[in-house]
Motif scaffolding. Sequence first.
Motif, PDB file in Angstrom:
ATOM      1  N   LYS A  46     -27.754  -8.517   7.972  1.00 34.52           N
ATOM      2  CA  LYS A  46     -26.477  -8.302   7.288  1.00 34.52           C
ATOM      3  C   LYS A  46     -25.393  -9.228   7.819  1.00 34.52           C
ATOM      4  O   LYS A  46     -25.446  -9.697   8.944  1.00 34.52           O
ATOM      5  CB  LYS A  46     -26.033  -6.846   7.453  1.00 34.52           C
ATOM      6  N   LYS A  47     -24.393  -9.441   6.955  1.00 34.68           N
ATOM      7  CA  LYS A  47     -23.205 -10.177   7.362  1.00 34.68           C
ATOM      8  C   LYS A  47     -21.998  -9.401   6.860  1.00 34.68           C
ATOM      9  O   LYS A  47     -22.097  -8.606   5.917  1.00 34.68           O
ATOM     10  CB  LYS A  47     -23.209 -11.595   6.804  1.00 34.68           C
ATOM     11  N   GLY A  48     -20.864  -9.611   7.492  1.00 32.34           N
ATOM     12  CA  GLY A  48     -19.664  -8.893   7.088  1.00 32.34           C
ATOM     13  C   GLY A  48     -18.633  -8.899   8.190  1.00 32.34           C
ATOM     14  O   GLY A  48     -18.641  -9.764   9.076  1.00 32.34           O
ATOM     15  N   GLN A  49     -17.749  -7.915   8.151  1.00 31.73           N
ATOM     16  CA  GLN A  49     -16.697  -7.813   9.154  1.00 31.73           C
ATOM     17  C   GLN A  49     -16.925  -6.580  10.010  1.00 31.73           C
ATOM     18  O   GLN A  49     -17.193  -5.491   9.493  1.00 31.73           O
ATOM     19  CB  GLN A  49     -15.325  -7.708   8.482  1.00 31.73           C
ATOM     20  N   LEU A  50     -16.796  -6.766  11.317  1.00 30.70           N
ATOM     21  CA  LEU A  50     -16.902  -5.673  12.271  1.00 30.70           C
ATOM     22  C   LEU A  50     -15.523  -5.434  12.865  1.00 30.70           C
ATOM     23  O   LEU A  50     -14.915  -6.352  13.429  1.00 30.70           O
ATOM     24  CB  LEU A  50     -17.894  -6.022  13.389  1.00 30.70           C
ATOM     25  N   TYR A  51     -15.033  -4.204  12.715  1.00 29.22           N
ATOM     26  CA  TYR A  51     -13.768  -3.804  13.319  1.00 29.22           C
ATOM     27  C   TYR A  51     -14.077  -2.882  14.482  1.00 29.22           C
ATOM     28  O   TYR A  51     -14.854  -1.935  14.332  1.00 29.22           O
ATOM     29  CB  TYR A  51     -12.881  -3.069  12.312  1.00 29.22           C
ATOM     30  N   VAL A  52     -13.499  -3.176  15.637  1.00 26.83           N
ATOM     31  CA  VAL A  52     -13.688  -2.350  16.824  1.00 26.83           C
ATOM     32  C   VAL A  52     -12.323  -1.877  17.290  1.00 26.83           C
ATOM     33  O   VAL A  52     -11.447  -2.696  17.586  1.00 26.83           O
ATOM     34  CB  VAL A  52     -14.386  -3.134  17.957  1.00 26.83           C
ATOM     35  N   LYS A  53     -12.143  -0.562  17.321  1.00 28.87           N
ATOM     36  CA  LYS A  53     -10.912   0.001  17.875  1.00 28.87           C
ATOM     37  C   LYS A  53     -11.217   0.420  19.304  1.00 28.87           C
ATOM     38  O   LYS A  53     -12.009   1.325  19.543  1.00 28.87           O
ATOM     39  CB  LYS A  53     -10.414   1.188  17.069  1.00 28.87           C
ATOM     40  N   LEU A  54     -10.598  -0.272  20.228  1.00 31.44           N
ATOM     41  CA  LEU A  54     -10.741   0.006  21.649  1.00 31.44           C
ATOM     42  C   LEU A  54      -9.697   1.054  22.003  1.00 31.44           C
ATOM     43  O   LEU A  54      -8.502   0.768  21.997  1.00 31.44           O
ATOM     44  CB  LEU A  54     -10.526  -1.281  22.442  1.00 31.44           C
ATOM     45  N   ASN A  55     -10.155   2.269  22.257  1.00 28.70           N
ATOM     46  CA  ASN A  55      -9.236   3.367  22.525  1.00 28.70           C
ATOM     47  C   ASN A  55      -8.791   3.405  23.982  1.00 28.70           C
ATOM     48  O   ASN A  55      -7.606   3.298  24.275  1.00 28.70           O
ATOM     49  CB  ASN A  55      -9.874   4.707  22.140  1.00 28.70           C
ATOM     50  N   ARG A  56      -9.758   3.564  24.885  1.00 23.24           N
ATOM     51  CA  ARG A  56      -9.407   3.727  26.308  1.00 23.24           C
ATOM     52  C   ARG A  56     -10.646   3.509  27.172  1.00 23.24           C
ATOM     53  O   ARG A  56     -11.764   3.437  26.672  1.00 23.24           O
ATOM     54  CB  ARG A  56      -8.851   5.129  26.542  1.00 23.24           C
ATOM     55  N   ALA A  57     -10.397   3.452  28.462  1.00 20.49           N
ATOM     56  CA  ALA A  57     -11.471   3.448  29.455  1.00 20.49           C
ATOM     57  C   ALA A  57     -11.196   4.611  30.407  1.00 20.49           C
ATOM     58  O   ALA A  57     -10.036   4.974  30.636  1.00 20.49           O
ATOM     59  CB  ALA A  57     -11.508   2.132  30.219  1.00 20.49           C
ATOM     60  N   THR A  58     -12.249   5.198  30.941  1.00 24.13           N
ATOM     61  CA  THR A  58     -12.077   6.327  31.852  1.00 24.13           C
ATOM     62  C   THR A  58     -12.953   6.177  33.082  1.00 24.13           C
ATOM     63  O   THR A  58     -14.050   5.620  33.018  1.00 24.13           O
ATOM     64  CB  THR A  58     -12.416   7.672  31.161  1.00 24.13           C
ATOM     65  N   ASN A  59     -12.440   6.672  34.184  1.00 21.46           N
ATOM     66  CA  ASN A  59     -13.168   6.720  35.456  1.00 21.46           C
ATOM     67  C   ASN A  59     -13.721   5.367  35.885  1.00 21.46           C
ATOM     68  O   ASN A  59     -14.853   5.269  36.368  1.00 21.46           O
ATOM     69  CB  ASN A  59     -14.293   7.757  35.407  1.00 21.46           C
ATOM     70  N   LEU A  60     -12.933   4.306  35.699  1.00 18.76           N
ATOM     71  CA  LEU A  60     -13.371   2.983  36.117  1.00 18.76           C
ATOM     72  C   LEU A  60     -13.473   2.920  37.636  1.00 18.76           C
ATOM     73  O   LEU A  60     -12.685   3.540  38.350  1.00 18.76           O
ATOM     74  CB  LEU A  60     -12.401   1.907  35.626  1.00 18.76           C
ATOM     75  N   THR A  61     -14.434   2.163  38.119  1.00 21.43           N
ATOM     76  CA  THR A  61     -14.602   1.966  39.553  1.00 21.43           C
ATOM     77  C   THR A  61     -13.493   1.047  40.054  1.00 21.43           C
ATOM     78  O   THR A  61     -13.227   0.008  39.453  1.00 21.43           O
ATOM     79  CB  THR A  61     -15.979   1.328  39.842  1.00 21.43           C
ATOM     80  N   ASN A  62     -12.858   1.433  41.147  1.00 17.47           N
ATOM     81  CA  ASN A  62     -11.786   0.622  41.721  1.00 17.47           C
ATOM     82  C   ASN A  62     -12.395  -0.537  42.504  1.00 17.47           C
ATOM     83  O   ASN A  62     -13.122  -0.331  43.464  1.00 17.47           O
ATOM     84  CB  ASN A  62     -10.909   1.477  42.640  1.00 17.47           C
ATOM     85  N   LYS A  63     -12.113  -1.750  42.095  1.00 17.90           N
ATOM     86  CA  LYS A  63     -12.638  -2.945  42.757  1.00 17.90           C
ATOM     87  C   LYS A  63     -11.619  -3.571  43.712  1.00 17.90           C
ATOM     88  O   LYS A  63     -11.932  -4.539  44.389  1.00 17.90           O
ATOM     89  CB  LYS A  63     -13.070  -3.992  41.717  1.00 17.90           C
ATOM     90  N   ASP A  64     -10.408  -3.017  43.754  1.00 18.07           N
ATOM     91  CA  ASP A  64      -9.376  -3.553  44.646  1.00 18.07           C
ATOM     92  C   ASP A  64      -9.405  -2.839  45.988  1.00 18.07           C
ATOM     93  O   ASP A  64      -9.379  -1.613  46.052  1.00 18.07           O
ATOM     94  CB  ASP A  64      -7.984  -3.398  44.027  1.00 18.07           C
ATOM     95  N   THR A  65      -9.455  -3.622  47.066  1.00 17.45           N
ATOM     96  CA  THR A  65      -9.386  -3.052  48.396  1.00 17.45           C
ATOM     97  C   THR A  65      -7.957  -2.596  48.681  1.00 17.45           C
ATOM     98  O   THR A  65      -7.722  -1.538  49.232  1.00 17.45           O
ATOM     99  CB  THR A  65      -9.816  -4.093  49.454  1.00 17.45           C
ATOM    100  N   PHE A  66      -7.021  -3.426  48.297  1.00 14.25           N
ATOM    101  CA  PHE A  66      -5.606  -3.110  48.450  1.00 14.25           C
ATOM    102  C   PHE A  66      -4.969  -3.133  47.072  1.00 14.25           C
ATOM    103  O   PHE A  66      -5.279  -3.976  46.251  1.00 14.25           O
ATOM    104  CB  PHE A  66      -4.912  -4.141  49.348  1.00 14.25           C
ATOM    105  N   GLY A  67      -4.059  -2.226  46.826  1.00 12.59           N
ATOM    106  CA  GLY A  67      -3.375  -2.228  45.540  1.00 12.59           C
ATOM    107  C   GLY A  67      -4.122  -1.439  44.488  1.00 12.59           C
ATOM    108  O   GLY A  67      -5.048  -0.690  44.783  1.00 12.59           O
TER     109      GLY A  67
END
Length: 147
Positions: A21-42
Amino acid sequence: MKFFSTVTFVASLAALVAAQKKGQLYVKLNRATNLTNKDTFGKSDPFIEMWLEKHYKQRSKDTKGLNPVFDQTFCWFVRPGQNKLYIRVVDKDTFSNDKIGEATIPLTNVMNTGKEGPQDYKLPAWFGFSNNGMVNMQMQFIEDTSA
């Protein structure tokens, strides 16, 4: 000789049909949750990259925290053979960005039904035994039926 079950055959056929198939893909990015913290400081400053092909990435706005709300919509023109959406969550840093997690989302279902979600997609870690958080999105596919 190995026989496929009816369910496996139907799923394989659906994937093959969607891949053409071909066409248009729409993606609604709502949110992210419980992301791993990669910052040591800040604090983390996550953003999300998405693509069907690596040379054409789309990127969310920069956010703050481990549970950011994006509320953004993206659009791609899908060609036959493009049947996966790749997402990568990245922590923006001054000198080099840190990857928080990534996932590959098959588009078979949305291409066959027209809509999917809202749904949480895991960002797997450690061979899938744990995850680096989740991304919540909804998708819509509008097929181009012109010749």
